[in-house]
Design an enzyme around this catalytic site. Sequence first.
Site, PDB file in Angstrom:
ATOM      1  CE  LYS A 108      -4.134  -2.040   1.946  1.00  9.02           C
ATOM      2  NZ  LYS A 108      -3.676  -3.416   2.260  1.00  9.02           N
TER       3      LYS A 108
HETATM    4  C1  LIG Z   1      -4.418  -4.460   1.710  1.00 10.75           C
HETATM    5  C2  LIG Z   1      -3.739  -5.784   1.659  1.00 10.75           C
HETATM    6  C3  LIG Z   1      -4.213  -6.833   0.842  1.00 10.75           C
HETATM    7  C4  LIG Z   1      -5.494  -6.713   0.042  1.00 10.75           C
HETATM    8  O1  LIG Z   1      -5.355  -5.819  -1.024  1.00 10.75           O
HETATM    9  P1  LIG Z   1      -6.641  -5.288  -1.821  1.00 10.75           P
HETATM   10  O2  LIG Z   1      -6.135  -4.345  -2.834  1.00 10.75           O
HETATM   11  O3  LIG Z   1      -7.533  -4.631  -0.809  1.00 10.75           O
HETATM   12  O4  LIG Z   1      -7.310  -6.479  -2.415  1.00 10.75           O
HETATM   13  C5  LIG Z   1      -3.494  -8.004   0.785  1.00 10.75           C
HETATM   14  N1  LIG Z   1      -2.375  -8.182   1.518  1.00 10.75           N
HETATM   15  C6  LIG Z   1      -1.883  -7.201   2.321  1.00 10.75           C
HETATM   16  C7  LIG Z   1      -0.658  -7.461   3.111  1.00 10.75           C
HETATM   17  C8  LIG Z   1      -2.540  -5.968   2.412  1.00 10.75           C
HETATM   18  O5  LIG Z   1      -2.057  -5.017   3.219  1.00 10.75           O
END
Ligand SMILES: *Cc1c(COP(=O)(O)O)cnc(C)c1O
Length: 427
Positions: A108
């Site tokens: 993210k």
């Molecule tokens: C946010 C997150 C996800 C999920 O991602 P999306 O884009 O919401 O599907 C998967 N793994 C980790 C470690 C995350 O932080």
Amino acid sequence: MKYKNTNDPNEIVSFKEAVLKGLGNHKGLFVPTEIPKLPDSFFEKLPNMTDAEIAFEVLRPYIGQEDITDAQLKEIVTETFNFPLPVHPLNEREFILELFHGPTMAFKDVGARFMARCLGLFSTEADEVTVLVATSGDTGSAVAQGFHKVNGVRVIILFPKDKVSPFQEYQMTSLGDNIYAVEVDGTFDDCQALVKQALQDENLKERVNLSTANSINVARFLPQMIYYFSAVKQLHHTLKNNALLVSVPSGNFGNLTAGLYAQKMGLPIQHFIAANNANDTFYQFIYSGKYQAKPSVSTHSNAMDVGDPSNFIRIQELYNYSWEEIKKHISSEMVSDETTLDVMKEVYNQYAYILDPHTAVGYYALHKNLKEKEVGLVLATASSKKFEKVIQKVITDFPSPKVDLTTCAKQQIPNDYNAYQEIIRQK
Ligand SMILES: *Cc1c(COP(=O)(O)O)cnc(C)c1O
């Protein structure tokens, strides 16, 4: 490029408006009115481009010059993609795209850093923007680090009491300045409900400019397309005669949606797998054609504990609301907690590589579906270092990170809208 609202055909906005607003009227999400195809010349030079150069060319058509100039966009992508996105070979046919080399060790970081810099451009001193976020851990830390000290932007993060790891709490509460961390005596769903209520509170919005940094924001999910381009770039020798299968550990489906957009722009990806944990709303949809949202349940891969993925509507929209079309592009697997731990153990024993629980869900789904002549890629969404409690179930001597929360600052509120509103109204 204009953006349309999935719930209101009359709302057509620019990139800037979509970023500032976050959520559209009637809770609709903004999607681009078209997805541009990249020319052959782009793919010819792809193997020799940096991630920032790729980001510039891929994102340019999505953002009008009147919102962000070429020079500004170059600066934003250079600052966003200042850490590597390496592809790690597990064996000859299975590869791991490590998206966890940014400041908070989860994918993210890219979306948060990009969005923070866009908002920094769009806000002015007189017109400060307040960004509201609800988090189960990873989003809050990425947004806190990404938005720290961005001028004209104030961030208020809600996180559920006793539900985030000390490391995640540290990343949210240690910065101060324009970052406000608020612990809610409730669940993640309660936090999310408070944010949604504020975003629809017309009285409040007259007083304060509100936006949100969850993956419903176009500036969060669009830059995630670059992951896929970077992977294809790094794998271009391996991919000469083989089709690429990509597995994405999914929660709110922002990451997978970005991959589908990349494919539509012409990136050679054969097929996707949406890897679910026990929160298998999408998996059930792929098998039955029926979408049935449900309350989330807790798992070892807690960033994927989402029972009603917010980006599902963007996938529907991309394929004209056709289940058959969606199935042509995406398969799905559901992976239990028990299997997740087994996979982590097997991969550690066989390759001496430690998968975090989210990536383990994705890897299991990839391994199960990979056919001969295909090359497989799983997105490693977080570093194992962030999830030591789960890793220690498999590798008993895995170290816990040392965190000191004594110098950190957070506010604490009950699960109550008035208490939340008061914090938002304080300037
Ligand atoms: C946010 C997150 C996800 C999920 O991602 P999306 O884009 O919401 O599907 C998967 N793994 C980790 C470690 C995350 O932080």
